[in-house]
Design an enzyme around this catalytic site. Structure first.
Site, PDB file in Angstrom:
ATOM      1  CD  GLN A 100      -1.268  -0.447   3.686  1.00  0.00           C
ATOM      2  OE1 GLN A 100      -0.969   0.497   4.539  1.00  0.00           O
ATOM      3  NE2 GLN A 100      -1.615  -1.451   4.101  1.00  0.00           N
ATOM      4  CG  HIS A 102      -0.866   5.339   3.853  1.00  0.00           C
ATOM      5  ND1 HIS A 102      -1.592   5.001   3.769  1.00  0.00           N
ATOM      6  CD2 HIS A 102       0.468   4.950   4.988  1.00  0.00           C
ATOM      7  CE1 HIS A 102      -1.699   3.373   4.478  1.00  0.00           C
ATOM      8  NE2 HIS A 102      -0.006   3.442   4.948  1.00  0.00           N
ATOM      9  CD  GLU A 137       0.844   3.130   8.369  1.00  0.00           C
ATOM     10  OE1 GLU A 137      -0.247   3.165   8.278  1.00  0.00           O
ATOM     11  OE2 GLU A 137       1.505   2.528   7.635  1.00  0.00           O
ATOM     12  CG  HIS A 265       4.282   0.971   3.807  1.00  0.00           C
ATOM     13  ND1 HIS A 265       3.764   2.341   3.453  1.00  0.00           N
ATOM     14  CD2 HIS A 265       3.331   0.379   4.373  1.00  0.00           C
ATOM     15  CE1 HIS A 265       2.495   1.886   4.034  1.00  0.00           C
ATOM     16  NE2 HIS A 265       2.302   1.443   4.409  1.00  0.00           N
ATOM     17  NE  ARG A 284      -6.129  -1.994   1.273  1.00  0.00           N
ATOM     18  CZ  ARG A 284      -7.214  -1.071   2.044  1.00  0.00           C
ATOM     19  NH1 ARG A 284      -7.965   0.016   1.157  1.00  0.00           N
ATOM     20  NH2 ARG A 284      -7.347  -0.883   3.250  1.00  0.00           N
TER      21      ARG A 284
END
Length: 400
Positions: A100, A102, A137, A265, A284
């Site tokens: 995926q 972001h 993240e 990642h 994704r």
């Protein structure tokens, strides 16, 4: 809210990729049905908000923040974010998660507004943007942890295309048009061609893993794990290409890594602490039954070689190390204390603490043992004492 520190009960998420023993053991939950326990959420995400244990009973953290926003978040965090800007998790990864990417904040805002204007329902399976927020993240390993993180060096990708016979046909495209053209080609390839190119590769990797010729540092080890025990290979997920093109990263307990917008990642194996911005915006590339939008994925992916920055943490207070993150939404700290050791601090925002080893006493009144968590309200002075060797992690909103 009369007190400044409360025990916190999180929510278990039983996703299929989770293990069956680590989280039940950590949380002191029996699991006779051997359900997958993938994540333990400690936050105010409305669909799975944690609960504070209070004299009035267990109360939703999300509801309490909406009722007492400044007392929980701090005036600064409330003004900037309007909500708890992070989601704190413990994860147990048994099987590879989806590959995926972001979006950044501006891209998320534009994507969300575009889908809203188009009338795409917020819960539609094909919706890409569930909110207007970015989703950086940071993770810290609790065990040996393996993940995919960014594209390998150009020379390493070229060597892969030379070494894997099935990929030789892609060499000229890569040399002439570069990484983005290569990735676009394999992501848009017809399924019948994906099957034809990867079938023999998968069979060879399965044979090599069975013969003990592969290690976790090799893409083939993970490919063989994906197909282990399957009687038929069937249609092959094109994300297999990504396993060969991305960096395979090993992180040891206590180390961490930050994953910003655009960096492709996927977590592959191990247990970790994860802290992210409060968002559900995920684009994704494969290894998932969920929606895949190749044009949108390509638009937001960083097509550059990535050198993984594995962090050991920077010491701040005695026993405390912080994993530097280039975002204002959250900060993550690891606190390790010897028997009788102490830690003192003032919460500049809502802080969430979770104990992963040993036990602690907070403010001489609240006992937390392994697997238990607490919420510390903004502005609260608190001190921790360790009953023996202990490790805990702290999520917070950085001051300033």
């Amino acid at each position: 809210m009369k007190n400044g520190v409360y025990k916190l009960k999180g929510k278990v998420m039983n996703y299929a990729w989770g293990g069956t023993s680590f989280l039940p053991g950590l949380l002191h939950i029996s699991n006779p049905e051997q359900k997958p326990f993938a994540e333990y959420w400690m936050g105010a995400y409305r669909l799975a908000a944690a609960e504070l244990v209070t004299p009035e009973g267990d109360l939703s953290l999300d509801s309490l923040i909406r009722e007492h926003p400044e007392q929980f978040l701090s005036a600064q965090a409330l003004s900037r974010f309007g909500e708890l800007p992070y989601l704190f998790k413990v994860q147990d990864v048994k099987d590879i998660l989806s590959i995926q990417v972001h979006p950044n904040k501006k891209e998320a805002e534009e994507g969300f507004d575009r889908e809203e204007a188009a009338g795409v329902p917020i819960n539609a399976p094909h919706r890409n943007y569930k909110d207007r927020n970015h989703k950086p993240e940071v993770m810290a390993a609790l065990s040996e942890f393996w993940l995919l993180h960014g594209f390998k060096a150009q020379a390493a990708i070229e060597q892969t295309l030379e070494d894997v016979p099935e990929f030789n046909i892609l060499l000229s495209l890569f040399r002439k048009e570069g990484l983005k053209a290569l990735y676009r080609f394999v992501m848009e390839m017809d399924q019948v061609d994906v099957n034809a190119m990867l079938n023999s590769l998968i069979k060879r990797e399965l044979r090599k893993k069975n013969d003990g010729e592969l290690t976790r540092e090799m893409p083939g080890w993970w490919v063989a794990k994906l197909f282990h025990g399957k009687n038929e290979i069937g249609n092959i997920d094109r994300a297999i290409f990504s396993i060969y093109f991305f960096n395979i990263v090993k992180i040891n307990p206590g180390q961490g890594i930050f994953q910003g917008p655009g960096i492709p990642h996927a977590y592959m194996e191990g247990q970790c602490i994860e802290l992210m911005a409060n968002s559900d915006n995920v684009l994704r590339a494969g290894l998932t039954p969920k929606h895949i939008d190749v044009p949108e994925l390509m638009k937001h992916t960083v097509f550059e070689s990535t050198i993984p920055n594995v962090m050991n943490g920077e010491p701040v207070l005695p026993g405390e190390t912080i994993y530097p993150c280039p975002v204002a939404d959250f900060g993550l700290a690891r606190i390790e204390l010897a028997a009788g050791g102490g830690y003192e601090n003032r919460a500049t925002s809502l802080e969430i603490l979770v104990v992963t080893e040993g036990g602690i006493l907070i403010n001489n009144s609240l006992v937390l043992k392994t697997g238990e968590a607490a919420a510390v309200l903004a502005g609260e002075d608190y001190h921790i004492r360790a009953s023996g060797h202990c490790v805990l992690f702290k999520a917070f909103v950085p001051a300033g």
